[in-house]
Scaffold this motif. Structure first.
Motif, short mmCIF file in Angstrom:
data_model
loop_
_atom_site.label_atom_id
_atom_site.label_comp_id
_atom_site.label_asym_id
_atom_site.label_seq_id
_atom_site.Cartn_x
_atom_site.Cartn_y
_atom_site.Cartn_z
N SER A 78 11.54 -5.11 -5.16
CA SER A 78 10.40 -4.29 -4.75
C SER A 78 9.90 -4.66 -3.36
N GLN A 82 9.23 -0.20 -3.21
CA GLN A 82 8.00 -0.26 -3.99
C GLN A 82 8.15 0.36 -5.38
N LYS A 83 9.12 1.26 -5.56
CA LYS A 83 9.33 1.91 -6.85
C LYS A 83 9.78 0.93 -7.93
N LEU A 85 8.26 -1.88 -8.65
CA LEU A 85 7.13 -2.64 -9.18
C LEU A 85 6.79 -2.25 -10.62
N GLU A 86 6.74 -0.96 -10.92
CA GLU A 86 6.41 -0.53 -12.28
C GLU A 86 7.48 -0.96 -13.28
N SER A 112 3.08 -8.63 -10.16
CA SER A 112 3.54 -7.25 -9.93
C SER A 112 2.35 -6.31 -9.78
N ASN A 116 1.19 -4.27 -6.31
CA ASN A 116 1.00 -2.81 -6.38
C ASN A 116 -0.46 -2.43 -6.09
#
Length: 119
Positions: A78, A82-83, A85-86, A112, A116
């Protein structure tokens, strides 16, 4: 008297070897860390780091330690995507749900969230 602001959170703070390695050592002492395949993944993470670590989805879904390692790999990815992180948070939550006494995923779930912007 002025109050100094704390430095902003960055993932490299919690993924740095001096922070991550003690967690990996504690995880290695867990009884479920010796499950087939999990021990090898954990040994690789402890010696070579988590960059490039491939954790099979099937293993991550059944072994809490493997789920934690999968979360760590996603968290490290991440930094450039950034995608991730979830999905990392989801892996940490799953590891905690499968083993309620497993605290390392809780710490990295918080990381995490912080990465975010949910700190």
């Amino acid at each position: 008297m002025p109050i100094a602001a704390a430095p902003g959170f960055t993932l490299d703070q919690v993924l740095a070897p001096q922070i991550l390695n003690p967690f990996l050592e504690r995880v290695a002492a867990r009884p479920d860390a010796s499950a087939p395949g999990v021990k090898e993944l954990l040994d690789r993470a402890r010696t070579s780091g988590i960059k490039g670590l491939e954790v099979p989805d099937a293993m991550a879904k059944t072994a809490p330690v493997a789920g934690f390692l999968k979360g760590l790999t996603l968290l490290s990815q991440s930094e450039t995507d950034q995608k991730k992180l979830e999905p990392a948070a989801t892996e940490f939550k799953s590891a905690m749900n499968r083993s309620p006494d497993f605290y390392a995923p809780m710490i990295y779930l918080g990381a995490s969230f912080a990465a975010n912007g949910k700190d």
